[in-house]
Motif scaffolding. Structure first.
Motif, PDB file in Angstrom:
ATOM      1  N   LEU A 178       0.687  -1.149  -0.026  1.00  0.00           N
ATOM      2  CA  LEU A 178       0.065   0.055   0.116  1.00  0.00           C
ATOM      3  C   LEU A 178       1.006   1.285   0.113  1.00  0.00           C
ATOM      4  CD1 LEU A 178      -2.815  -1.072   2.535  1.00  0.00           C
ATOM      5  CD2 LEU A 178      -3.133  -0.876   0.187  1.00  0.00           C
ATOM      6  N   ALA A 179       2.055   1.239   0.801  1.00  0.00           N
ATOM      7  CA  ALA A 179       2.937   2.491   0.876  1.00  0.00           C
ATOM      8  C   ALA A 179       3.663   2.647  -0.753  1.00  0.00           C
ATOM      9  CB  ALA A 179       3.721   2.162   1.825  1.00  0.00           C
ATOM     10  N   LEU A 180       3.932   1.666  -1.486  1.00  0.00           N
ATOM     11  CA  LEU A 180       4.520   1.700  -2.521  1.00  0.00           C
ATOM     12  C   LEU A 180       3.856   1.942  -3.791  1.00  0.00           C
ATOM     13  CD1 LEU A 180       6.845  -1.440  -2.460  1.00  0.00           C
ATOM     14  CD2 LEU A 180       7.598   0.917  -2.475  1.00  0.00           C
ATOM     15  N   THR A 181       2.505   1.788  -3.599  1.00  0.00           N
ATOM     16  CA  THR A 181       1.477   1.984  -4.792  1.00  0.00           C
ATOM     17  C   THR A 181       1.304   3.365  -5.243  1.00  0.00           C
ATOM     18  OG1 THR A 181       0.268  -0.112  -4.172  1.00  0.00           O
ATOM     19  CG2 THR A 181      -0.991   1.512  -5.415  1.00  0.00           C
ATOM     20  N   PRO A 182       1.244   4.235  -4.243  1.00  0.00           N
ATOM     21  CA  PRO A 182       1.085   5.657  -4.983  1.00  0.00           C
ATOM     22  C   PRO A 182       2.101   5.888  -5.698  1.00  0.00           C
ATOM     23  CG  PRO A 182       0.379   5.608  -2.436  1.00  0.00           C
ATOM     24  CD  PRO A 182       1.023   4.153  -2.930  1.00  0.00           C
ATOM     25  N   GLY A 183       3.510   5.738  -5.235  1.00  0.00           N
ATOM     26  CA  GLY A 183       4.726   6.017  -6.260  1.00  0.00           C
ATOM     27  C   GLY A 183       4.555   5.332  -7.653  1.00  0.00           C
ATOM     28  N   TRP A 184       3.993   4.125  -7.557  1.00  0.00           N
ATOM     29  CA  TRP A 184       3.876   3.642  -9.047  1.00  0.00           C
ATOM     30  C   TRP A 184       2.979   4.361  -9.933  1.00  0.00           C
ATOM     31  CZ3 TRP A 184       2.866  -1.664  -6.350  1.00  0.00           C
ATOM     32  CH2 TRP A 184       4.384  -2.318  -5.763  1.00  0.00           C
ATOM     33  N   TRP A 185       1.789   4.792  -9.236  1.00  0.00           N
ATOM     34  CA  TRP A 185       0.724   5.581  -9.890  1.00  0.00           C
ATOM     35  C   TRP A 185       1.191   6.824 -10.392  1.00  0.00           C
ATOM     36  CZ3 TRP A 185      -3.398   3.436 -11.992  1.00  0.00           C
ATOM     37  CH2 TRP A 185      -4.098   2.220 -11.724  1.00  0.00           C
ATOM     38  N   LEU A 186       1.867   7.617  -9.621  1.00  0.00           N
ATOM     39  CA  LEU A 186       2.404   8.827  -9.821  1.00  0.00           C
ATOM     40  C   LEU A 186       3.680   8.790 -10.932  1.00  0.00           C
ATOM     41  CD1 LEU A 186       2.548  10.375  -6.417  1.00  0.00           C
ATOM     42  CD2 LEU A 186       0.791  10.949  -8.129  1.00  0.00           C
ATOM     43  N   LYS A 213       3.567   6.608 -13.309  1.00  0.00           N
ATOM     44  CA  LYS A 213       3.021   5.732 -14.287  1.00  0.00           C
ATOM     45  C   LYS A 213       3.764   4.506 -14.345  1.00  0.00           C
ATOM     46  CE  LYS A 213       1.389   9.982 -16.239  1.00  0.00           C
ATOM     47  NZ  LYS A 213       1.275  10.890 -17.268  1.00  0.00           N
ATOM     48  N   ARG A 214       4.015   3.661 -13.579  1.00  0.00           N
ATOM     49  CA  ARG A 214       4.885   2.473 -13.742  1.00  0.00           C
ATOM     50  C   ARG A 214       3.945   1.391 -13.635  1.00  0.00           C
ATOM     51  NH1 ARG A 214       9.895   3.575 -15.330  1.00  0.00           N
ATOM     52  NH2 ARG A 214      10.855   5.148 -14.056  1.00  0.00           N
ATOM     53  N   THR A 215       2.513   1.483 -13.815  1.00  0.00           N
ATOM     54  CA  THR A 215       1.902   0.412 -13.577  1.00  0.00           C
ATOM     55  C   THR A 215       1.767  -0.425 -14.906  1.00  0.00           C
ATOM     56  OG1 THR A 215       0.052   1.790 -14.334  1.00  0.00           O
ATOM     57  CG2 THR A 215       0.256   1.318 -12.021  1.00  0.00           C
ATOM     58  N   SER A 216       2.082   0.156 -15.985  1.00  0.00           N
ATOM     59  CA  SER A 216       2.076  -0.625 -17.454  1.00  0.00           C
ATOM     60  C   SER A 216       3.376  -1.483 -17.396  1.00  0.00           C
ATOM     61  CB  SER A 216       2.124   0.232 -18.580  1.00  0.00           C
ATOM     62  OG  SER A 216       3.203   1.269 -18.398  1.00  0.00           O
ATOM     63  N   VAL A 217       4.450  -0.705 -16.893  1.00  0.00           N
ATOM     64  CA  VAL A 217       5.687  -1.534 -16.729  1.00  0.00           C
ATOM     65  C   VAL A 217       5.664  -2.890 -15.990  1.00  0.00           C
ATOM     66  CG1 VAL A 217       8.074  -1.482 -15.898  1.00  0.00           C
ATOM     67  CG2 VAL A 217       7.148   0.540 -17.232  1.00  0.00           C
ATOM     68  N   LEU A 218       4.940  -2.726 -14.848  1.00  0.00           N
ATOM     69  CA  LEU A 218       4.538  -3.606 -13.760  1.00  0.00           C
ATOM     70  C   LEU A 218       3.900  -4.598 -14.557  1.00  0.00           C
ATOM     71  CD1 LEU A 218       3.918  -1.602 -10.441  1.00  0.00           C
ATOM     72  CD2 LEU A 218       6.032  -3.044 -11.056  1.00  0.00           C
ATOM     73  N   ALA A 219       2.800  -4.394 -15.185  1.00  0.00           N
ATOM     74  CA  ALA A 219       1.891  -5.247 -15.842  1.00  0.00           C
ATOM     75  C   ALA A 219       2.778  -6.197 -16.727  1.00  0.00           C
ATOM     76  CB  ALA A 219       0.861  -4.513 -16.618  1.00  0.00           C
ATOM     77  N   ALA A 220       3.619  -5.377 -17.514  1.00  0.00           N
ATOM     78  CA  ALA A 220       4.544  -6.165 -18.735  1.00  0.00           C
ATOM     79  C   ALA A 220       5.507  -7.143 -17.907  1.00  0.00           C
ATOM     80  CB  ALA A 220       5.169  -4.962 -19.587  1.00  0.00           C
ATOM     81  N   GLU A 221       5.896  -6.596 -17.083  1.00  0.00           N
ATOM     82  CA  GLU A 221       6.878  -7.494 -16.422  1.00  0.00           C
ATOM     83  C   GLU A 221       6.196  -8.698 -15.730  1.00  0.00           C
ATOM     84  OE1 GLU A 221      10.428  -8.905 -14.738  1.00  0.00           O
ATOM     85  OE2 GLU A 221      10.146  -7.075 -16.024  1.00  0.00           O
ATOM     86  N   TRP A 222       4.957  -8.598 -15.241  1.00  0.00           N
ATOM     87  CA  TRP A 222       4.330  -9.766 -14.803  1.00  0.00           C
ATOM     88  C   TRP A 222       3.931 -10.606 -15.864  1.00  0.00           C
ATOM     89  CZ3 TRP A 222       3.106 -12.502 -10.712  1.00  0.00           C
ATOM     90  CH2 TRP A 222       2.149 -13.412 -10.710  1.00  0.00           C
ATOM     91  N   ASN A 255       7.152 -12.496 -16.697  1.00  0.00           N
ATOM     92  CA  ASN A 255       8.120 -13.466 -15.750  1.00  0.00           C
ATOM     93  C   ASN A 255       7.057 -13.724 -14.364  1.00  0.00           C
ATOM     94  OD1 ASN A 255      10.769 -13.099 -16.807  1.00  0.00           O
ATOM     95  ND2 ASN A 255      10.311 -10.924 -16.532  1.00  0.00           N
ATOM     96  N   LYS A 256       5.694 -13.894 -14.663  1.00  0.00           N
ATOM     97  CA  LYS A 256       4.912 -13.965 -13.566  1.00  0.00           C
ATOM     98  C   LYS A 256       5.256 -15.583 -12.871  1.00  0.00           C
ATOM     99  CE  LYS A 256       1.041 -16.142 -16.598  1.00  0.00           C
ATOM    100  NZ  LYS A 256       1.809 -15.835 -17.683  1.00  0.00           N
ATOM    101  N   TRP A 257       5.791 -16.456 -13.583  1.00  0.00           N
ATOM    102  CA  TRP A 257       6.081 -17.600 -12.831  1.00  0.00           C
ATOM    103  C   TRP A 257       7.293 -17.534 -11.937  1.00  0.00           C
ATOM    104  CZ3 TRP A 257       2.146 -20.385 -12.276  1.00  0.00           C
ATOM    105  CH2 TRP A 257       1.164 -20.432 -13.299  1.00  0.00           C
ATOM    106  N   SER A 258       8.408 -16.846 -12.448  1.00  0.00           N
ATOM    107  CA  SER A 258       9.502 -16.609 -11.674  1.00  0.00           C
ATOM    108  C   SER A 258       9.193 -15.787 -10.478  1.00  0.00           C
ATOM    109  CB  SER A 258      10.766 -16.270 -12.757  1.00  0.00           C
ATOM    110  OG  SER A 258      10.546 -15.021 -13.233  1.00  0.00           O
ATOM    111  N   ALA A 259       8.593 -14.558 -10.915  1.00  0.00           N
ATOM    112  CA  ALA A 259       8.349 -13.625  -9.730  1.00  0.00           C
ATOM    113  C   ALA A 259       7.424 -14.318  -8.654  1.00  0.00           C
ATOM    114  CB  ALA A 259       7.544 -12.320 -10.399  1.00  0.00           C
TER     115      ALA A 259
END
Length: 208
Positions: free
Chosen positions: A133-141, A143-152, A155-159
């Motif tokens: 919850l503490a990290l989420t606002p930074g991701w939104w501000l 605009k890293r959500t698309s990067v996280l989605a692509a990473e997931w 590499n979803k299984w290794s993650a």
């Protein structure tokens, strides 16, 4: 009291994730990981003595010092280059790694208190939820959500495997903290640093 402890630990964890990511982005794993994980036992011993009243034995202090010296030397290609780690502190990656080590020491010391109030597995679960919850606002501000989605997607299984391994490993650490001084547990935990240093040098082509 328990929620306050978990909240402070979660903020320290969030700071650790940020500083570690900066260190890994700017420097080699084989240099930054030993610095961050290796400096932590020295900080933990200090906080444990100041705030928890822990007094390791002479042998215990010797063990902590031995780990610190070993981590200082682990990246040296030869003893003649003994000043290399100190020169490396001039680099941003090394400084970020040391701040990450400070964050580790803060949340580890706090977690020693936390596991006296809440069972380890429940404790780490709640701390990680608050950390997320503490990290989420930074991701939104940023605009890293698309990067996280692509990473997931990539590499979803290794993650997922890494996530399970991290939670399982730290749950064991918390269980050890219930029975032993955090200055000892925090130091023994860091013997793992030789593995990333070896992996970085052997498989990732990271130079000395």
């Amino acid at each position: 009291m328990a929620w306050l402890v978990m909240g402070v630990s979660a903020l320290a964890e969030a700071a650790y994730f940020y500083t570690t990511s900066r260190a890994y982005t700017l420097g080699d794993l084989s240099v930054t990981y030993p610095l961050s994980r290796g400096s932590a036992p020295l900080f933990i011993a200090l906080w444990a003595a100041l705030f928890l009243g822990e007094r390791p034995s002479l042998l215990g202090y010797t063990g902590i010092a031995t780990i610190a010296v070993g981590l200082f030397l682990v990246n040296l290609p030869k003893l003649a280059d003994i000043a290399r780690p100190l020169r490396g502190l001039a680099q941003p990656a090394s400084r970020w790694a040391l701040v990450a080590g400070l964050c580790i020491s803060v949340y580890s010391t706090i977690d020693k208190v936390g596991v006296k109030l809440i069972p380890p597995l429940l404790y780490i679960y709640l701390v990680l939820v608050v950390t997320w919850l503490a990290l989420t606002p930074g991701w939104w501000l940023n605009k890293r959500t698309s990067v996280l989605a692509a990473e997931w997607r990539a590499n979803k299984w290794s993650a997922s495997l890494a996530g399970v391994a991290v939670v399982g490993a730290y749950t064991l650490v918390l269980m050890a903290m219930q029975r032993s001084p955090v200055s000892y547990v925090g130091s023994v935990r860091e013997v793992s640093v030789v593995l990333p240093a070896w992996i970085g040098s052997t498989f990732l082509g990271e130079g000395k």
